[in-house]
Design a protein around this motif. Structure first.
Motif, short mmCIF file in Angstrom:
data_model
loop_
_atom_site.label_atom_id
_atom_site.label_comp_id
_atom_site.label_asym_id
_atom_site.label_seq_id
_atom_site.Cartn_x
_atom_site.Cartn_y
_atom_site.Cartn_z
N PRO A 132 60.63 -86.64 -30.96
CA PRO A 132 61.15 -85.94 -32.14
C PRO A 132 61.16 -86.90 -33.33
O PRO A 132 62.14 -87.59 -33.55
CB PRO A 132 62.58 -85.58 -31.71
CG PRO A 132 62.96 -86.64 -30.73
CD PRO A 132 61.71 -87.20 -30.12
N ARG A 133 60.10 -86.97 -34.08
CA ARG A 133 60.01 -87.95 -35.17
C ARG A 133 60.46 -87.35 -36.50
O ARG A 133 60.21 -86.17 -36.77
CB ARG A 133 58.56 -88.45 -35.31
CG ARG A 133 57.98 -89.07 -34.04
CD ARG A 133 58.83 -90.22 -33.50
NE ARG A 133 58.95 -91.34 -34.42
CZ ARG A 133 58.04 -92.29 -34.54
NH1 ARG A 133 56.92 -92.26 -33.81
NH2 ARG A 133 58.21 -93.29 -35.39
N THR A 134 61.06 -88.18 -37.33
CA THR A 134 61.53 -87.71 -38.63
C THR A 134 60.35 -87.26 -39.49
O THR A 134 60.42 -86.27 -40.20
CB THR A 134 62.32 -88.84 -39.33
OG1 THR A 134 63.41 -89.17 -38.47
CG2 THR A 134 62.83 -88.41 -40.68
N SER A 135 59.23 -88.01 -39.38
CA SER A 135 58.05 -87.64 -40.16
C SER A 135 57.03 -86.90 -39.28
O SER A 135 56.72 -87.35 -38.18
CB SER A 135 57.39 -88.90 -40.72
OG SER A 135 56.06 -88.60 -41.11
N PRO A 136 56.50 -85.81 -39.79
CA PRO A 136 55.48 -85.09 -39.00
C PRO A 136 54.17 -85.88 -38.88
O PRO A 136 53.30 -85.55 -38.07
CB PRO A 136 55.27 -83.79 -39.79
CG PRO A 136 55.69 -84.12 -41.18
CD PRO A 136 56.78 -85.15 -41.07
N TYR A 137 54.05 -86.95 -39.70
CA TYR A 137 52.81 -87.75 -39.65
C TYR A 137 52.93 -88.92 -38.67
O TYR A 137 51.96 -89.61 -38.42
CB TYR A 137 52.49 -88.28 -41.06
CG TYR A 137 52.52 -87.18 -42.10
CD1 TYR A 137 51.63 -86.09 -41.99
CD2 TYR A 137 53.45 -87.18 -43.13
CE1 TYR A 137 51.67 -85.05 -42.90
CE2 TYR A 137 53.49 -86.15 -44.05
CZ TYR A 137 52.61 -85.09 -43.92
OH TYR A 137 52.66 -84.05 -44.82
N ALA A 138 54.15 -89.15 -38.16
CA ALA A 138 54.34 -90.26 -37.21
C ALA A 138 53.86 -89.84 -35.81
O ALA A 138 53.74 -88.64 -35.52
CB ALA A 138 55.82 -90.65 -37.18
N PHE A 139 53.61 -90.83 -34.98
CA PHE A 139 53.16 -90.61 -33.60
C PHE A 139 54.11 -89.64 -32.88
O PHE A 139 55.33 -89.90 -32.81
CB PHE A 139 53.12 -91.95 -32.87
CG PHE A 139 52.74 -91.87 -31.42
CD1 PHE A 139 51.54 -91.30 -31.01
CD2 PHE A 139 53.60 -92.38 -30.44
CE1 PHE A 139 51.19 -91.24 -29.66
CE2 PHE A 139 53.26 -92.34 -29.09
CZ PHE A 139 52.07 -91.76 -28.71
N GLN A 140 53.57 -88.59 -32.32
CA GLN A 140 54.41 -87.54 -31.73
C GLN A 140 54.50 -87.62 -30.21
O GLN A 140 55.13 -86.79 -29.56
CB GLN A 140 53.86 -86.16 -32.13
CG GLN A 140 53.71 -85.94 -33.63
CD GLN A 140 55.03 -85.65 -34.33
OE1 GLN A 140 55.79 -84.80 -33.90
NE2 GLN A 140 55.30 -86.37 -35.42
N GLY A 141 53.83 -88.63 -29.64
CA GLY A 141 53.87 -88.76 -28.17
C GLY A 141 52.59 -88.25 -27.54
O GLY A 141 51.81 -87.54 -28.17
N LEU A 142 52.39 -88.63 -26.27
CA LEU A 142 51.16 -88.25 -25.57
C LEU A 142 51.30 -86.92 -24.83
O LEU A 142 50.41 -86.49 -24.12
CB LEU A 142 50.76 -89.34 -24.57
CG LEU A 142 50.35 -90.70 -25.14
CD1 LEU A 142 49.98 -91.67 -24.01
CD2 LEU A 142 49.17 -90.55 -26.11
N HIS A 143 52.44 -86.30 -24.94
CA HIS A 143 52.71 -85.00 -24.33
C HIS A 143 52.41 -85.00 -22.81
O HIS A 143 52.79 -85.95 -22.12
CB HIS A 143 51.96 -83.90 -25.09
CG HIS A 143 52.42 -83.79 -26.51
ND1 HIS A 143 51.89 -82.94 -27.45
CD2 HIS A 143 53.42 -84.46 -27.17
CE1 HIS A 143 52.53 -83.07 -28.61
NE2 HIS A 143 53.44 -84.00 -28.45
N CYS A 307 56.55 -96.58 -31.78
CA CYS A 307 57.82 -95.95 -32.12
C CYS A 307 58.97 -96.91 -31.81
O CYS A 307 58.97 -97.52 -30.74
CB CYS A 307 57.94 -94.69 -31.26
SG CYS A 307 59.34 -93.67 -31.61
N ASP A 308 59.90 -97.06 -32.71
CA ASP A 308 61.13 -97.83 -32.47
C ASP A 308 60.92 -99.29 -32.03
O ASP A 308 61.71 -99.82 -31.23
CB ASP A 308 62.02 -97.10 -31.45
CG ASP A 308 62.72 -95.89 -32.06
OD1 ASP A 308 62.66 -95.72 -33.29
OD2 ASP A 308 63.31 -95.11 -31.29
N GLY A 309 59.90 -99.93 -32.59
CA GLY A 309 59.62 -101.33 -32.23
C GLY A 309 60.75 -102.28 -32.60
O GLY A 309 61.08 -103.19 -31.84
#
Ligand code: PEP
Ligand code: MN
Length: 336
Positions: A132-143, A307-309
């Motif tokens: 669940p990223r704040t920005s829609p352009y950020a990495f959304q996960g590999l699902h 994410c979250d480095g």
């Protein structure tokens, strides 16, 4: 309302009481203890005649419960919940560290982190596949692929896995995921909570960014009211005016929840603080304060994390934190 039964109450008498209450649309939650059996009444009990119930042969006393959460209420449960995943236990005196990257990025990454955190004593592997990223352009996960990779790491290490669900339609993908996380942003996604309540999945429910302890408990109640009693609560920091930390870690939630509920309490210092240098001190504080577990983000190469480095520990730093945590654990505050 709770009804404490006398020692001599027979199963068929308890059954009759249950049926009678059901005829008034009152559900029951029965907790059998060494000395007493407690019947928790679930539903609208405003019209229930306390005196009438109190006058029954098998009843020792009747007590109204003020709090709006019933299933999650400590008064309904004589013993604390111990979640047991194939022998890995958390809650009721059993302590675990859940560790792993914010998001699953590749097979090499998740397998390497899984093996390292296991060596350091982590009991669970975490990794997000749906982010669940704040920005829609950020990495959304590999699902789905992320879940598959987590399962590979589970196979490799034997560690049970924790991953976040954002949409109930993804539930089939979580079939072999041991603990389904509901993230802070979805704490009040009531439809999601209700659907998880119909499953037998262990749910790790994170406190929302601006939610009170009572709201967290009411969200747990949504899951439990559906019949799923396997809920772990997680504090991950709340929004305040402070900007030096990502959020403000509310450690006072530990004694409060220990008083109000029988559910295990996990503290996530990584998301609360946002910076790796603070994680050790707050992980130790949470352990000393009597948390049942910690959730800590660990990445093989934090500066390259998708994410979250900034808040992620290296496996070496995690090893140092875990060692210190296990050292102070025997001296941690205990709750009856
Ligand atoms: C996470 O665990 O990676 C996460 C997104 O947590 P939270 O919901 O607490 O922000
Ligand atoms: Mn994260």
């Amino acid at each position: 309302m709770i009804v404490v039964l006398k020692n001599e109450a027979k199963p068929e008498q308890i059954e009759n009481l249950k049926t009678w209450l059901q005829s008034m649309n009152i559900g029951t939650h029965i907790s059998v203890g060494v000395n007493h059996t407690i019947v928790g009444l679930v539903g609208d009990t405003s019209n229930v005649d306390m005196d009438l119930i109190g006058s029954l042969d098998i009843v020792e006393k009747v007590q109204r419960i003020q709090e709006p959460f019933k299933n999650a209420n400590r008064k309904f449960h004589q013993s604390r919940l111990v979640v047991d995943i194939n022998g890995t236990k958390i809650g009721g005196g059993e302590f675990q560290i859940i560790a792993g990257p914010c998001s699953v990025e590749s097979r090499e990454q998740i397998c390497y982190v899984a093996e390292s955190v296991k060596k350091s004593g982590a009991g669970f592997l975490r990794g997000g596949a749906f982010k669940p990223r704040t920005s829609p352009y950020a990495f959304q996960g590999l699902h789905g692929e992320g879940i598959e990779l987590l399962l590979e790491a589970k196979k490799l290490t034997g560690l049970p896995i924790v991953s976040e669900i954002m949409n109930i339609s993804h539930l089939p993908l979580f079939e072999k995921v041991d603990v389904v996380q509901v993230g802070a942003r979805n704490m009040q996604n009531f439809d999601l909570l209700k659907e998880l309540g119909k499953t037998d999945k262990v749910v790790l429910l994170k406190r929302g960014l601006a939610n009170s302890i009572d709201e967290l408990l009411m969200s747990a109640e949504y899951i439990m009211a559906g019949g799923n009693e396997n809920v772990i609560l997680c504090e991950r920091g709340i929004r305040t005016f402070e900007t030096r930390t990502r959020n403000t870690l509310d450690l006072s939630i530990i004694p409060v929840l220990k008083k109000l509920t029988h559910l295990p309490v996990v503290i996530d210092p990584s998301h609360a603080l946002g910076y790796s240098y603070m994680v050790k001190s707050m992980a130790l504080a949470a352990t000393a304060a009597g948390a049942d577990g910690l959730m800590i983000e660990v990445h093989n190469n934090p500066s390259k994390a998708l994410c979250d480095g900034a808040q992620s520990l290296t496996p070496e730093a995690f090893d140092d934190v875990a060692k210190a945590v296990f050292q102070i654990r025997p001296f941690a505050c205990k709750f009856e």
